[in-house]
Design an enzyme around this catalytic site. Structure first.
Site, PDB file in Angstrom:
ATOM      1  N   ASP A 191      40.598  61.308  50.002  1.00  0.00           N
ATOM      2  CA  ASP A 191      39.704  60.103  50.381  1.00  0.00           C
ATOM      3  C   ASP A 191      40.730  58.946  50.386  1.00  0.00           C
ATOM      4  OD1 ASP A 191      37.790  62.166  48.885  1.00  0.00           O
ATOM      5  OD2 ASP A 191      38.869  61.391  47.082  1.00  0.00           O
ATOM      6  N   GLU A 192      41.649  58.681  50.687  1.00  0.00           N
ATOM      7  CA  GLU A 192      42.811  58.223  51.687  1.00  0.00           C
ATOM      8  C   GLU A 192      42.233  57.706  52.315  1.00  0.00           C
ATOM      9  OE1 GLU A 192      43.665  60.893  51.818  1.00  0.00           O
ATOM     10  OE2 GLU A 192      45.255  61.292  50.155  1.00  0.00           O
TER      11      GLU A 192
ATOM     12  N   LYS B  27      41.355  59.299  55.350  1.00  0.00           N
ATOM     13  CA  LYS B  27      41.974  59.534  57.186  1.00  0.00           C
ATOM     14  C   LYS B  27      40.552  59.045  58.214  1.00  0.00           C
ATOM     15  CE  LYS B  27      41.848  62.812  54.833  1.00  0.00           C
ATOM     16  NZ  LYS B  27      42.032  62.499  53.438  1.00  0.00           N
TER      17      LYS B  27
ATOM     18  N   GLY C 286      34.907  65.140  52.861  1.00  0.00           N
ATOM     19  CA  GLY C 286      33.887  64.089  53.144  1.00  0.00           C
ATOM     20  C   GLY C 286      34.732  62.667  54.125  1.00  0.00           C
ATOM     21  N   HIS C 287      33.922  62.799  55.112  1.00  0.00           N
ATOM     22  CA  HIS C 287      35.092  61.186  55.590  1.00  0.00           C
ATOM     23  C   HIS C 287      34.084  60.555  55.846  1.00  0.00           C
ATOM     24  CE1 HIS C 287      38.655  63.259  56.367  1.00  0.00           C
ATOM     25  NE2 HIS C 287      38.248  64.289  57.745  1.00  0.00           N
TER      26      HIS C 287
ATOM     27  N   GLN D   3      41.342  66.976  52.878  1.00  0.00           N
ATOM     28  CA  GLN D   3      41.885  66.766  51.118  1.00  0.00           C
ATOM     29  C   GLN D   3      43.242  66.227  51.130  1.00  0.00           C
ATOM     30  OE1 GLN D   3      41.210  70.087  51.689  1.00  0.00           O
ATOM     31  NE2 GLN D   3      39.012  68.973  51.400  1.00  0.00           N
TER      32      GLN D   3
ATOM     33  N   THR E 227      43.199  72.396  46.000  1.00  0.00           N
ATOM     34  CA  THR E 227      42.025  73.152  46.720  1.00  0.00           C
ATOM     35  C   THR E 227      42.490  74.549  46.432  1.00  0.00           C
ATOM     36  OG1 THR E 227      40.499  72.581  48.678  1.00  0.00           O
ATOM     37  CG2 THR E 227      42.604  71.702  48.936  1.00  0.00           C
TER      38      THR E 227
ATOM     39  N   GLY F  88      29.189  62.832  44.739  1.00  0.00           N
ATOM     40  CA  GLY F  88      28.813  61.252  44.732  1.00  0.00           C
ATOM     41  C   GLY F  88      29.787  61.108  42.880  1.00  0.00           C
TER      42      GLY F  88
ATOM     43  N   PRO G  12      32.552  59.808  40.294  1.00  0.00           N
ATOM     44  CA  PRO G  12      33.370  58.186  40.009  1.00  0.00           C
ATOM     45  C   PRO G  12      34.600  59.133  40.894  1.00  0.00           C
ATOM     46  CG  PRO G  12      32.235  58.804  37.902  1.00  0.00           C
ATOM     47  CD  PRO G  12      31.565  60.479  38.988  1.00  0.00           C
TER      48      PRO G  12
ATOM     49  N   GLY H 201      39.796  47.038  55.685  1.00  0.00           N
ATOM     50  CA  GLY H 201      38.057  47.043  56.260  1.00  0.00           C
ATOM     51  C   GLY H 201      38.046  48.573  56.491  1.00  0.00           C
TER      52      GLY H 201
HETATM   53  P1  IMP Z   1      37.604  72.533  45.893  1.00  0.00           P
HETATM   54  O1  IMP Z   1      38.138  71.903  47.512  1.00  0.00           O
HETATM   55  O2  IMP Z   1      36.347  72.722  46.235  1.00  0.00           O
HETATM   56  O3  IMP Z   1      37.558  74.153  45.756  1.00  0.00           O
HETATM   57  O4  IMP Z   1      37.930  71.078  44.715  1.00  0.00           O
HETATM   58  C1  IMP Z   1      39.440  71.464  43.880  1.00  0.00           C
HETATM   59  C2  IMP Z   1      40.055  70.690  43.655  1.00  0.00           C
HETATM   60  O5  IMP Z   1      40.094  69.288  45.034  1.00  0.00           O
HETATM   61  C3  IMP Z   1      38.908  69.157  43.328  1.00  0.00           C
HETATM   62  O6  IMP Z   1      39.643  68.503  42.449  1.00  0.00           O
HETATM   63  C4  IMP Z   1      38.022  68.576  43.813  1.00  0.00           C
HETATM   64  O7  IMP Z   1      37.663  67.337  43.604  1.00  0.00           O
HETATM   65  C5  IMP Z   1      39.718  68.437  44.824  1.00  0.00           C
HETATM   66  N1  IMP Z   1      38.404  67.861  46.546  1.00  0.00           N
HETATM   67  C6  IMP Z   1      38.305  68.467  47.918  1.00  0.00           C
HETATM   68  N2  IMP Z   1      38.094  68.824  48.249  1.00  0.00           N
HETATM   69  C7  IMP Z   1      38.022  66.573  48.420  1.00  0.00           C
HETATM   70  C8  IMP Z   1      38.493  65.969  49.587  1.00  0.00           C
HETATM   71  O8  IMP Z   1      37.783  65.551  50.694  1.00  0.00           O
HETATM   72  N3  IMP Z   1      38.956  64.657  48.704  1.00  0.00           N
HETATM   73  C9  IMP Z   1      39.235  64.567  47.813  1.00  0.00           C
HETATM   74  N4  IMP Z   1      39.096  65.730  46.699  1.00  0.00           N
HETATM   75  C10 IMP Z   1      38.889  66.922  46.957  1.00  0.00           C
END
Ligand code: IMP
Length: 434
Positions: free
Chosen positions: A10-11, A13, A37-38, A224, A239, A306, A308, A419
């Protein structure tokens, strides 16, 4: 060029990849799945992408899903339909590796049931996105995955699915005490989805190679973040794929020689979704606190779930590790504007662990959880940086903050994002010219 997240995902990208795609011929995803998720904001309109490379938003750019990605064909169909509904041409530009393992409904069931079981056994949830990503990678490594290429052969698909589902259902019923997944509707749905997926299948590694031979500029888009990498992250709170830059090669079917520049995306502070250690974390609930400021001003809520996001100060000891693992050539600092108005800013420069000072993130998650952060405090700025497009527009304190991050984390700043829009970008060194 490879673009990777330098923290826990979530930086930002997606925006940066989209901006760079202006000068790219193709964009490649090489790991993860629709757990990513982008959010892109283009002409003020928000678009969320999970599986399809961000390059799809630029007409004429080729998009590749490499073998390292796990593909949920149902989700893929939905995402394509959503893009087509807003007039984006997808099918002529998207190619998917035949070797991609599929994410099946039973993977989702296993993911959800496992999380529940960890919780009841007092182990604590990983906090997964619940999309079946971990179980799908398990099947890949166990050499029993149903792969995208199987969609071309109904009998083979039937037999492999039968075998895989038998095992999944055994685990679901006997071990996790959860509902099994029925074979016939799953198989029929896959056959239905195959009609849409099969025309998109290709030898992606070879296509990328041919593009490279023609002198095309390719962008490998990580999902990720480095600290969620299955080997190098805060295991087991990670992950299930390798998110580091090196995997751009293995996850797309080309050699490491194709990766000439690594852009590490670093948020100007730190966030994390899900469980796991986070040394510079701040509480986010109390109005008037910095944690609350980062959470609300930064709109820190997971794109996929969704949830926090947890928030905290920037951690250059963690960034140092990320920059080493990724051989980061340059960093892009995102969401700088979220820090506007803070009277002072802290930088976690290292930790104290068992009475010893250390200046790089440890490898063991239990050690990380015991780390006491050591901070350096720098002045904040009252001016707005939102929407700045030139370095000279930034307040002196903001420039000093960025320079200090570069120094402490060991990698220069190539870009700054101020931004969500494409235009809100400062370029110090263009990664395609790096
Ligand atoms: P999984 O990838 O669904 O197995 O989740 C494993 C860990 O990676 C959890 O802490 C998720 O919140 C985190 N995670 C997976 N995808 C993302 C992402 O796109 N952004 C941030 N955290 C992620």
């Amino acid at each position: 060029m490879v673009v990777v997240g330098n923290q826990w995902g979530d930086e930002g990208k997606g925006k940066v990849v989209d901006w760079l795609t202006d000068q790219a011929h193709g964009v490649v995803r090489f790991q993860g799945g629709h757990n990513a998720g982008h959010t892109l904001v283009i002409n003020g309109q928000k678009t969320a992408l999970q599986l399809i490379p961000s390059g799809i938003m630029r007409a004429g750019v080729a998009c590749y899903i490499g073998n390292g990605v796990v593909v949920d064909p149902g989700h893929l169909a939905t995402e394509i339909a959503r893009l087509e509904a807003v007039g984006i041409e997808v099918r002529s530009r998207l190619r998917i590796s035949e070797s991609c393992p599929l994410v099946l409904p039973s993977h989702v069931a296993l993911d959800v049931a496992r999380e529940l079981s960890r919780e009841t056994r007092g182990q604590g949830k990983i906090g997964t996105t619940g999309k079946g990503i971990g179980p799908a990678y398990e099947d890949k490594v166990a050499r029993r995955a149903v792969r995208a290429q199987d969609l071309k052969h109904p009998q083979r698909l039937h037999d492999k699915l039968r075998e895989t589902l038998d095992l999944h259902n055994f685990m679901l019923r006997e071990y996790l005490h959860a509902q099994p997944i029925e074979f016939t509707p799953t198989y029929e749905r896959l056959l239905e989805l195959a009609a849409g997926v099969v025309p998109l299948l290709a030898d992606v590694g070879h296509l990328i190679h041919l593009g490279h031979e023609r002198g095309e500029r390719l962008l490998f888009e990580g999902a990720q973040g480095t600290l969620l990498d299955v080997d190098h992250g805060t295991y087991p709170f990670v992950t299930s794929s390798n998110c580091v830059a090196g995997n751009a090669a293995a996850g797309s079917g080309v050699g490491p020689g194709y990766l000439h520049y690594v852009l590490g995306i670093t948020k100007a502070y730190t966030t994390r979704v899900g469980s796991g250690p986070f040394p510079s974390e701040l509480p986010i609930d109390q109005p008037g606190t910095v944690g609350h400021h980062l959470h609300t001003v930064g709109q820190e809520r997971g794109t996929v779930t969704g949830r926090p996001r947890r928030c905290g100060w920037i951690d250059t000891a963690a960034l140092k590790r990320a920059n080493i693992i990724n051989s980061t050539s340059g960093q892009c600092i995102t969401k700088l504007d979220v820090l506007d108005g803070l009277p002072e800013i802290r930088i976690c420069v290292g930790y104290t662990l068992d009475g010893r000072d250390i200046d790089v993130l440890p490898l063991d998650a239990d050690d990380i959880a015991r780390c006491q952060p050591r901070y350096e405090t720098v002045p904040g700025w009252s001016e707005t940086t939102a929407g700045a497009t030139r370095w000279a527009q930034l307040p002196q304190a903001a420039r000093s903050y960025l320079e200090r991050i570069a120094e402490l984390s060991g990698t220069p700043i190539a870009m700054v994002s101020t931004g969500p829009d494409r235009e809100h970008t400062i370029v110090l060194q263009h990664p395609f010219e790096g």
